[in-house]
Design a protein around this motif. Sequence first.
Motif, PDB file in Angstrom:
ATOM      1  N   GLY A  73      49.920  67.132  56.943  1.00 52.83           N
ATOM      2  CA  GLY A  73      50.097  65.797  57.502  1.00 52.83           C
ATOM      3  C   GLY A  73      49.263  65.579  58.749  1.00 52.83           C
ATOM      4  N   VAL A  74      49.175  66.613  59.582  1.00 49.86           N
ATOM      5  CA  VAL A  74      48.324  66.525  60.776  1.00 49.86           C
ATOM      6  C   VAL A  74      46.864  66.371  60.361  1.00 49.86           C
ATOM      7  CG1 VAL A  74      47.457  67.801  62.770  1.00 49.86           C
ATOM      8  CG2 VAL A  74      49.907  67.815  62.253  1.00 49.86           C
ATOM      9  N   ALA A  75      46.421  67.219  59.440  1.00 49.61           N
ATOM     10  CA  ALA A  75      45.031  67.152  58.983  1.00 49.61           C
ATOM     11  C   ALA A  75      44.719  65.805  58.346  1.00 49.61           C
ATOM     12  CB  ALA A  75      44.763  68.290  57.999  1.00 49.61           C
ATOM     13  N   GLN A  81      36.146  65.207  56.416  1.00 49.59           N
ATOM     14  CA  GLN A  81      36.561  66.180  55.412  1.00 49.59           C
ATOM     15  C   GLN A  81      37.389  67.304  56.051  1.00 49.59           C
ATOM     16  OE1 GLN A  81      35.858  64.342  52.455  1.00 49.59           O
ATOM     17  NE2 GLN A  81      35.569  66.427  51.685  1.00 49.59           N
ATOM     18  N   ILE A  82      38.260  67.899  55.245  1.00 52.05           N
ATOM     19  CA  ILE A  82      39.118  68.991  55.683  1.00 52.05           C
ATOM     20  C   ILE A  82      38.709  70.257  54.932  1.00 52.05           C
ATOM     21  CG2 ILE A  82      41.480  69.806  55.959  1.00 52.05           C
ATOM     22  CD1 ILE A  82      40.805  67.181  57.465  1.00 52.05           C
ATOM     23  N   VAL A  83      38.525  71.351  55.635  1.00 50.25           N
ATOM     24  CA  VAL A  83      38.271  72.640  55.005  1.00 50.25           C
ATOM     25  C   VAL A  83      39.544  73.477  55.112  1.00 50.25           C
ATOM     26  CG1 VAL A  83      36.941  74.771  55.067  1.00 50.25           C
ATOM     27  CG2 VAL A  83      35.796  72.584  55.453  1.00 50.25           C
ATOM     28  N   TRP A  84      40.003  73.993  53.970  1.00 49.16           N
ATOM     29  CA  TRP A  84      41.242  74.799  53.932  1.00 49.16           C
ATOM     30  C   TRP A  84      40.846  76.198  53.448  1.00 49.16           C
ATOM     31  CZ3 TRP A  84      46.240  72.031  54.198  1.00 49.16           C
ATOM     32  CH2 TRP A  84      47.327  72.898  54.254  1.00 49.16           C
ATOM     33  N   CYS A  85      40.974  77.188  54.329  1.00 54.19           N
ATOM     34  CA  CYS A  85      40.576  78.568  54.016  1.00 54.19           C
ATOM     35  C   CYS A  85      41.820  79.387  53.672  1.00 54.19           C
ATOM     36  CB  CYS A  85      39.855  79.196  55.206  1.00 54.19           C
ATOM     37  SG  CYS A  85      38.460  78.227  55.838  1.00 54.19           S
ATOM     38  N   LEU A  86      41.740  80.193  52.622  1.00 55.79           N
ATOM     39  CA  LEU A  86      42.920  80.922  52.157  1.00 55.79           C
ATOM     40  C   LEU A  86      42.504  82.115  51.298  1.00 55.79           C
ATOM     41  CD1 LEU A  86      44.555  78.707  49.348  1.00 55.79           C
ATOM     42  CD2 LEU A  86      42.166  78.634  50.018  1.00 55.79           C
ATOM     43  N   ASP A  90      47.078  79.027  45.606  1.00 51.64           N
ATOM     44  CA  ASP A  90      48.307  78.606  44.941  1.00 51.64           C
ATOM     45  C   ASP A  90      48.943  77.381  45.593  1.00 51.64           C
ATOM     46  OD1 ASP A  90      49.003  79.854  47.254  1.00 51.64           O
ATOM     47  OD2 ASP A  90      50.492  81.201  46.379  1.00 51.64           O
ATOM     48  N   LEU A  91      48.154  76.588  46.305  1.00 51.66           N
ATOM     49  CA  LEU A  91      48.687  75.368  46.880  1.00 51.66           C
ATOM     50  C   LEU A  91      49.022  74.362  45.790  1.00 51.66           C
ATOM     51  CD1 LEU A  91      46.359  74.819  49.960  1.00 51.66           C
ATOM     52  CD2 LEU A  91      48.823  75.140  50.040  1.00 51.66           C
ATOM     53  N   PHE A  92      50.108  73.617  45.980  1.00 52.18           N
ATOM     54  CA  PHE A  92      50.541  72.598  45.030  1.00 52.18           C
ATOM     55  C   PHE A  92      49.970  71.260  45.492  1.00 52.18           C
ATOM     56  CE2 PHE A  92      54.118  69.897  43.265  1.00 52.18           C
ATOM     57  CZ  PHE A  92      53.703  70.016  41.944  1.00 52.18           C
ATOM     58  N   MET A  93      48.884  70.831  44.861  1.00 57.32           N
ATOM     59  CA  MET A  93      48.137  69.680  45.340  1.00 57.32           C
ATOM     60  C   MET A  93      48.941  68.382  45.396  1.00 57.32           C
ATOM     61  SD  MET A  93      45.426  70.861  46.423  1.00 57.32           S
ATOM     62  CE  MET A  93      44.841  69.243  46.909  1.00 57.32           C
ATOM     63  N   PRO A  94      49.824  68.077  44.424  1.00 58.33           N
ATOM     64  CA  PRO A  94      50.619  66.852  44.556  1.00 58.33           C
ATOM     65  C   PRO A  94      51.457  66.823  45.829  1.00 58.33           C
ATOM     66  CG  PRO A  94      50.707  67.636  42.301  1.00 58.33           C
ATOM     67  CD  PRO A  94      50.021  68.707  43.093  1.00 58.33           C
ATOM     68  N   ALA A  95      51.920  67.985  46.290  1.00 53.39           N
ATOM     69  CA  ALA A  95      52.696  68.031  47.533  1.00 53.39           C
ATOM     70  C   ALA A  95      51.811  67.692  48.726  1.00 53.39           C
ATOM     71  CB  ALA A  95      53.321  69.409  47.708  1.00 53.39           C
ATOM     72  N   LEU A  96      50.571  68.186  48.733  1.00 49.46           N
ATOM     73  CA  LEU A  96      49.642  67.832  49.805  1.00 49.46           C
ATOM     74  C   LEU A  96      49.377  66.329  49.813  1.00 49.46           C
ATOM     75  CD1 LEU A  96      46.906  70.640  49.766  1.00 49.46           C
ATOM     76  CD2 LEU A  96      48.927  70.459  51.213  1.00 49.46           C
ATOM     77  N   HIS A 102      44.738  63.709  50.691  1.00 51.22           N
ATOM     78  CA  HIS A 102      44.224  63.507  49.339  1.00 51.22           C
ATOM     79  C   HIS A 102      43.306  64.660  48.948  1.00 51.22           C
ATOM     80  CE1 HIS A 102      42.204  61.657  45.897  1.00 51.22           C
ATOM     81  NE2 HIS A 102      43.211  60.800  45.863  1.00 51.22           N
ATOM     82  N   PRO A 103      43.424  65.150  47.715  1.00 50.29           N
ATOM     83  CA  PRO A 103      42.603  66.290  47.272  1.00 50.29           C
ATOM     84  C   PRO A 103      41.101  66.074  47.448  1.00 50.29           C
ATOM     85  CG  PRO A 103      44.331  65.845  45.679  1.00 50.29           C
ATOM     86  CD  PRO A 103      44.385  64.739  46.679  1.00 50.29           C
ATOM     87  N   LYS A 104      40.622  64.816  47.353  1.00 47.81           N
ATOM     88  CA  LYS A 104      39.187  64.559  47.472  1.00 47.81           C
ATOM     89  C   LYS A 104      38.668  64.826  48.888  1.00 47.81           C
ATOM     90  CE  LYS A 104      38.748  61.169  43.735  1.00 47.81           C
ATOM     91  NZ  LYS A 104      38.343  59.772  43.376  1.00 47.81           N
ATOM     92  N   ARG A 105      39.578  64.890  49.847  1.00 46.81           N
ATOM     93  CA  ARG A 105      39.159  65.154  51.224  1.00 46.81           C
ATOM     94  C   ARG A 105      39.095  66.642  51.540  1.00 46.81           C
ATOM     95  NH1 ARG A 105      42.413  62.548  55.838  1.00 46.81           N
ATOM     96  NH2 ARG A 105      40.694  63.530  56.969  1.00 46.81           N
TER      97      ARG A 105
END
Length: 250
Positions: A73-75, A81-86, A90-96, A102-105
């Motif tokens: 939510g903060v991001a 664009q947002i970079v998510w490093c992991l 196993d992230l659940f995209m609908p929850a994000l 939004h997944p496109k970001r």
Amino acid sequence: MSAAREQVLADLRERIAALSGGIAKRAGCLPFGVPEIDAVLPGGGLAHGALHEFAGGGSGTVDGSAAALFAAGVAARTKGQIVWCLTRPDLFMPALAQAGLHPKRVVFVEGDKEEDVLASMEECLSYGGLGAVVGELVRLPMTASRRLQLAAEKTGTMAIAVRRWRRQTEANDFGQPTASTTRWRVSVLPSEDLPVPGVGRARWLLELMRSRAGECAEFEIGACDDKGRIHLSPGSGDRSNTSRRSLYSA
């Protein structure tokens, strides 16, 4: 002091900071839009160009998911664009998306180990032009956190460390000192009742554990909406019921 002189002094301060390796870009803050929360944060919000830590209040996946959703939510409220490093995809995209991200970001960067995550975060922060760089980590050593903080300062990009535990003993590492500007803990509370039977809005206990030049505080809030916004909860309710759908897939 005249306005012209104040401007000259401000320019000199920025030049001195740059020459001494200080903050090269003053990017301001990202307010939550909740006066009670923004009031306890220096500058009135989460500082851009700084490292912030988020962790679940417990060692399980439920609170860990809440912390990741809060970070999402903060991001989501940053620009770019947002970079998510992991290390585990196993992230659940609908929850994000429900938390406003939004997944496109999002650009995902996967590594084999946490050292890869730290290196990717630092590289992306140094690149600049991003809304935020998020990294999922179990441990955050002081030296590594300083490197992330310095990289964030140079470009004004927000750095977010989501501390995700795999076992109970790893949660103890959250008490170790780091160079982060703020440190937060998120725990799941019973849902807030809505006018629709059987439907409720998720609620969290949000604890500000550390704030540089600020004070600690805690708030009961409604979970992020589809714009990444939160609000203060009207009441505490019964904290015994912590059943929620996990952000992470099985």
